[in-house]
Design a protein around this motif. Structure first.
Motif, short mmCIF file in Angstrom:
data_model
loop_
_atom_site.label_atom_id
_atom_site.label_comp_id
_atom_site.label_asym_id
_atom_site.label_seq_id
_atom_site.Cartn_x
_atom_site.Cartn_y
_atom_site.Cartn_z
N ASN A 146 4.28 21.81 -18.27
CA ASN A 146 3.20 21.48 -17.36
C ASN A 146 2.63 20.11 -17.71
N LEU A 147 3.49 19.10 -17.63
CA LEU A 147 3.07 17.74 -17.96
C LEU A 147 2.40 17.11 -16.74
N TYR A 148 1.15 17.45 -16.56
CA TYR A 148 0.40 17.01 -15.39
C TYR A 148 -0.73 16.07 -15.80
N THR A 149 -1.03 15.13 -14.92
CA THR A 149 -2.30 14.41 -14.96
C THR A 149 -2.99 14.73 -13.64
N ILE A 150 -4.28 15.01 -13.71
CA ILE A 150 -5.03 15.38 -12.51
C ILE A 150 -6.02 14.26 -12.18
N TYR A 151 -5.97 13.83 -10.91
CA TYR A 151 -6.86 12.76 -10.45
C TYR A 151 -7.80 13.28 -9.37
N GLU A 152 -8.97 12.64 -9.30
CA GLU A 152 -9.95 12.96 -8.26
C GLU A 152 -10.00 11.80 -7.26
N PHE A 153 -10.08 12.15 -5.97
CA PHE A 153 -10.20 11.17 -4.90
C PHE A 153 -11.60 11.26 -4.28
N ASN A 154 -12.22 10.10 -4.11
CA ASN A 154 -13.48 10.01 -3.37
C ASN A 154 -13.27 9.05 -2.21
N PHE A 155 -13.61 9.51 -1.00
CA PHE A 155 -13.41 8.70 0.19
C PHE A 155 -14.74 8.16 0.69
N PHE A 156 -14.71 6.88 1.08
CA PHE A 156 -15.88 6.22 1.65
C PHE A 156 -15.52 5.71 3.05
N LYS A 157 -16.38 4.90 3.65
CA LYS A 157 -16.17 4.48 5.04
C LYS A 157 -14.86 3.71 5.21
N ASP A 158 -14.61 2.71 4.40
CA ASP A 158 -13.41 1.88 4.54
C ASP A 158 -12.63 1.77 3.22
N SER A 159 -12.82 2.72 2.33
CA SER A 159 -12.16 2.63 1.04
C SER A 159 -12.05 4.01 0.41
N MET A 160 -11.31 4.09 -0.66
CA MET A 160 -11.24 5.33 -1.44
C MET A 160 -11.07 4.95 -2.92
N ARG A 161 -11.50 5.84 -3.78
CA ARG A 161 -11.40 5.60 -5.21
C ARG A 161 -10.67 6.76 -5.87
N MET A 162 -9.67 6.45 -6.69
CA MET A 162 -8.94 7.46 -7.43
C MET A 162 -9.29 7.32 -8.91
#
Length: 281
Positions: A146-162
């Motif tokens: 289970n070699l996983y990395t977990i990322y979170e996504f945040n969405f904004f009006k014209d962009s997103m952040r991982m």
């Protein structure tokens, strides 16, 4: 005469319906769909990297996305380049958009005998399991599979952040890609048979009859089944892997004849075999 035309029309409609049902996964209309562009540095490196995301929301709780650099932008219009799924997960009472990066899926990390163990995913976790698991309490076999990395996504009006959400799934540090800005509304194309760069390092046989999916997801997504059926004994190439699924393809005359994501448990006789071709239809 009118009745005859009506019957012919009905026959035509029923013949065409399956192509609409199985055309491609339904994409939810969303302002978040499209291509995102950003630059980033790995830790303190002086080298600036460029990354493009293509994102397509499938419903209110899942989206598909690809990642690539400028040279692979044309190819990562399709899911053949790299297939990843983001899901809305309830984590400690909060809803978060999370995605697994499967570092052990298509390579040999985490598998002592890759050819033998590849079809066996009984020790692999799905995203919801991995998010809530205490990886310090896992057995060595569970940990290495289970070699996983977990990322979170945040969405904004014209962009997103991982951003990095959970890194204790393994010891590797992939860094964070940060903010990416939306540059167009080009949707994902889920048809791997066109505009794809195909690399396969393994081949296998189909153990039992199955139908390929466009996406490696258990969630019921309209249009996720392809028109390609794989029969027991069919020889296929292993193009990619994601959690418990394998992306397989049948190639003839430098063209993809059939493709789809299937459960790894439907495979047998995995062997090393390298193929590297560009598919342009």
């Amino acid at each position: 005469m009118k009745n005859r035309l009506f019957v012919q029309l009905l026959i035509t409609v029923f013949l065409v319906i399956p192509f609409f049902i199985f055309s491609q996964p339904h994409i939810l209309r969303s302002e978040k769909n499209g291509t995102y562009y950003g630059t980033w540095r790995y830790k303190n490196s002086k080298h600036v990297d460029t990354t493009y995301f293509r994102i397509a929301f499938l419903n209110d709780s899942a989206f598909a996305f690809t990642i690539g650099d400028a040279t692979s932008l044309n190819y990562n219009k399709s899911m053949a380049f790299l297939s990843l799924i983001g899901e809305k997960i309830n984590y400690q009472g909060q809803e978060k958009w999370l995605a697994i990066f499967d570092n052990g899926g298509s390579g040999t990390w985490g598998f002592e005998n890759f050819e033998k163990d590849y079809p066996d995913t009984s020790q692999r976790f799905d995203l919801k399991e991995a998010v809530n698991k205490d990886f310090t309490q896992l057995t060595e076999e569970q940990y290495t599979k289970n070699l996983y990395t977990i990322y979170e996504f945040n969405f904004f009006k014209d962009s997103m952040r991982m951003t990095l959400f959970k890194e204790d799934a393994h010891e590797r540090d992939n860094g964070e890609l940060g903010v990416h800005y939306k540059i167009n509304n080009i949707p994902l194309d889920f048809d791997m048979a066109k505009n794809s760069y195909l690399i396969a390092n393994y081949s296998a046989e189909i153990k039992q009859e199955c139908i390929g999916k466009f996406l490696p997801i258990e969630e019921d997504v309209k249009g996720n089944l392809t028109n390609y059926k794989f029969n027991a004994g069919d020889k296929v190439l292993l193009v990619n892997a994601y959690v418990k699924y394998a992306l397989i393809a049948v190639v003839a005359d430098d063209r993809i004849a059939k493709f789809g994501w299937i459960l790894r448990s439907n495979l047998q006789n995995v062997q090393r075999k390298h193929i590297d071709i560009s598919i342009k239809n």
